[in-house]
Design an enzyme around this catalytic site. Structure first.
Site, short mmCIF file in Angstrom:
data_model
loop_
_atom_site.label_atom_id
_atom_site.label_comp_id
_atom_site.label_asym_id
_atom_site.label_seq_id
_atom_site.Cartn_x
_atom_site.Cartn_y
_atom_site.Cartn_z
N CYS A 77 15.99 78.53 9.05
CA CYS A 77 16.27 79.81 9.72
C CYS A 77 15.60 79.88 11.09
O CYS A 77 14.37 79.90 11.18
CB CYS A 77 15.79 80.94 8.81
SG CYS A 77 15.75 82.56 9.58
N CYS A 118 13.42 82.97 11.62
CA CYS A 118 12.20 82.81 10.80
C CYS A 118 11.17 81.95 11.54
O CYS A 118 9.97 82.26 11.54
CB CYS A 118 12.52 82.16 9.45
SG CYS A 118 13.63 83.13 8.41
#
Length: 192
Positions: A66, A69
């Protein structure tokens, strides 16, 4: 140095779920305090510990693939050092040993931050936006500080005024009496 701590009815609202008005203590810096949970058993143990210690925590549900993230990870790490009274955890949603934790928390997007006070889930933030994350942590920290102040100073009514002289409690009263407040301030100035 003299100081007066005023606990007003509006200051009690954070304990009831509204945004806090003050923060009483500063932060200490240091290395990352983020704990990676690697199994559902570790997740359950962390929740039990939060409950037993009435601690405040945030869990970052993340994934290695991600991009957002990865962007928020160093910020989250830094926030863990700036908020030592809050426990920081992270869970990789792709770990097979954590699927119960992911399912129980209905994680559909990453990053998702879930905030706890003891056993109570008190907030969710989805996305990698630094400002809302910082704001929620300030709110949690302030609520903890307010609860501590209320316990420490035996606040049973609002408003309550507590006077301090050289770090020691020098007097207090509850109520909205201007004369009592003036008396407390004179008392503090007289012993300064």
């Amino acid at each position: 140095m003299l100081s007066v701590l005023a606990i007003r009815q509006s200051s009690l609202l954070p304990i009831l779920g509204r945004a806090p008005l003050i923060c009483l203590r500063g932060f200490a810096a240091g290395s990352s305090k983020v704990v990676e949970l690697l199994s559902d058993d570790e997740y359950q143990k962390a929740l039990k510990d939060l409950t037993a210690n009435k601690s405040t925590a945030v869990i970052d549900f993340t994934a290695k693939w991600c991009g957002p993230c990865k962007m928020i990870a160093p910020i989250y790490e830094k926030l863990s050092t700036e908020n030592p009274d809050i426990r920081f955890y992270k869970i990789d949603i792709d770990q097979p040993a954590l699927q119960t934790a992911v399912t129980e928390n209905l994680i559909g997007s990453v990053p998702t931050f879930i905030f706890y006070r003891g056993a109570d889930r008190v907030g969710v933030l989805i996305g990698a936006d630094k400002e809302p994350l910082q704001a929620k942590l300030r709110q949690l920290h302030s609520e903890e500080e307010m609860a501590y102040a209320i316990r420490e100073h035996s606040i049973t009514a609002v408003p309550t005024f507590v006077g301090y002289q050289a770090g020691e409690r020098a007097g207090a009263f509850s109520g909205a009496d201007k004369g009592e407040l003036q008396r407390l301030v004179r008392q503090l100035k007289g012993s300064a």
